[in-house]
Design a protein around this motif. Structure first.
Motif, mmCIF file in Angstrom:
data_model
loop_
_atom_site.group_PDB
_atom_site.id
_atom_site.type_symbol
_atom_site.label_atom_id
_atom_site.label_comp_id
_atom_site.label_asym_id
_atom_site.label_seq_id
_atom_site.Cartn_x
_atom_site.Cartn_y
_atom_site.Cartn_z
ATOM 1 N N PHE A 35 0.815 -1.215 0.000
ATOM 2 C CA PHE A 35 0.000 0.000 0.000
ATOM 3 C C PHE A 35 0.853 1.272 0.000
ATOM 4 N N MET A 36 2.177 1.092 0.085
ATOM 5 C CA MET A 36 3.060 2.244 0.196
ATOM 6 C C MET A 36 3.845 2.454 -1.098
ATOM 7 N N THR A 37 3.148 2.344 -2.226
ATOM 8 C CA THR A 37 3.821 2.405 -3.518
ATOM 9 C C THR A 37 4.041 3.830 -4.004
ATOM 10 N N THR A 38 3.391 4.795 -3.413
ATOM 11 C CA THR A 38 3.566 6.177 -3.852
ATOM 12 C C THR A 38 4.465 6.931 -2.883
ATOM 13 N N PRO A 39 5.252 7.876 -3.396
ATOM 14 C CA PRO A 39 6.119 8.662 -2.507
ATOM 15 C C PRO A 39 5.349 9.364 -1.408
ATOM 16 N N TYR A 40 4.131 9.826 -1.690
ATOM 17 C CA TYR A 40 3.346 10.533 -0.683
ATOM 18 C C TYR A 40 3.022 9.624 0.493
ATOM 19 N N ARG A 41 2.550 8.408 0.206
ATOM 20 C CA ARG A 41 2.193 7.488 1.281
ATOM 21 C C ARG A 41 3.420 7.077 2.090
ATOM 22 N N GLN A 42 4.528 6.850 1.402
ATOM 23 C CA GLN A 42 5.755 6.489 2.109
ATOM 24 C C GLN A 42 6.222 7.628 3.007
ATOM 25 N N ARG A 43 6.134 8.846 2.488
ATOM 26 C CA ARG A 43 6.559 9.994 3.278
ATOM 27 C C ARG A 43 5.697 10.136 4.526
ATOM 28 N N GLN A 44 4.380 9.942 4.359
ATOM 29 C CA GLN A 44 3.487 10.038 5.502
ATOM 30 C C GLN A 44 3.792 8.943 6.529
ATOM 31 N N MET A 45 4.076 7.731 6.053
ATOM 32 C CA MET A 45 4.383 6.645 6.970
ATOM 33 C C MET A 45 5.699 6.885 7.702
ATOM 34 N N ASN A 46 6.689 7.432 6.984
ATOM 35 C CA ASN A 46 7.952 7.776 7.634
ATOM 36 C C ASN A 46 7.719 8.779 8.758
ATOM 37 N N ARG A 47 6.822 9.722 8.532
ATOM 38 C CA ARG A 47 6.545 10.722 9.554
ATOM 39 C C ARG A 47 5.766 10.123 10.722
ATOM 40 N N VAL A 48 4.909 9.149 10.431
ATOM 41 C CA VAL A 48 4.196 8.462 11.512
ATOM 42 C C VAL A 48 5.187 7.747 12.417
ATOM 43 N N PHE A 49 6.111 6.978 11.812
ATOM 44 C CA PHE A 49 7.082 6.253 12.621
ATOM 45 C C PHE A 49 8.060 7.201 13.297
#
Length: 206
Positions: free
Chosen positions: A175-189
């Motif tokens: 589900f983390m195939t887009t840069p936006y989603r990955q960036r948001q997940m990095n910020r969550v962690f």
């Protein structure tokens, strides 16, 4: 150690490992970014730190650290600073554009030692082990074999639980195939690491 006593200790070990903490956050972060196989160095690093804590307590030094306000404070604030640093690094971590082999990633060795420090700088683990292990020691029997049994149980259980966290986190990668989603997940962690730092900073012995 009798089977009944060991099973009781096993339940306590499972509850310890599944409880949210810096180690779980670190494991899920690695699982999300690197997958199960490539997260093994981080899991093993956590166990090195955990094993060191167990040895510390088993050697009697844990009680000394737990009774020393100065020593506990030093370890505590080192841990707080380290978790904040990890949070900032995770917040700023670049996204993964593809799963190609040439994609730059942190080396397994670096993740191993980074994870080891997460557990090594956690004074709550020391205090908890000081409180827990004596409850299961049988008076009149050699302490060495009993501590080896309990330490091995704690580490094996934690390995399995961390593998479970890694597996769950790795499933999110699809589900983390887009840069936006990955960036948001990095910020969550990143935020979770800082939250763990705040929790550690507020930790006080009873």
């Amino acid at each position: 150690m009798s089977l009944t006593l060991w099973l009781t200790f096993l339940v306590a070990a499972v509850l310890i490992s599944i409880s949210p903490g810096a180690g779980a956050v670190n494991t899920m972060s690695n699982g999300l970014r690197y997958g199960v196989k490539q997260s093994m160095p981080a899991i093993l690093g956590l166990q090195l730190g955990y094993g060191a804590q167990i040895l510390l307590v088993g050697a009697g030094l844990g009680a000394l650290v737990a009774s020393s306000v100065w020593a506990l404070a030093v370890i505590k604030w080192l841990g707080v600073g380290y978790l904040v640093w990890l949070g900032i690094q995770k917040w700023r971590e670049p996204v993964v554009e593809s799963v190609a082999d040439d994609q730059p990633t942190m080396s397994g060795q670096k993740r191993f030692w980074q994870s080891a420090l997460v557990n090594l700088t956690n004074p709550k683990a020391t205090v908890f082990l000081v409180a827990l292990l004596p409850q299961f020691l049988i008076a009149g029997q050699p302490h060495g074999p009993q501590l080896i049994t309990m330490g091995t149980t704690l580490i094996l259980v934690d390995c399995l639980v961390m593998l479970g966290y890694t597996l769950l986190a790795s499933q999110l990668f699809r589900f983390m195939t887009t840069p936006y989603r990955q960036r948001q997940m990095n910020r969550v962690f990143g935020g979770l690491f800082v939250t763990a730092a705040v929790a550690l900073a507020s930790f006080k012995r009873s």
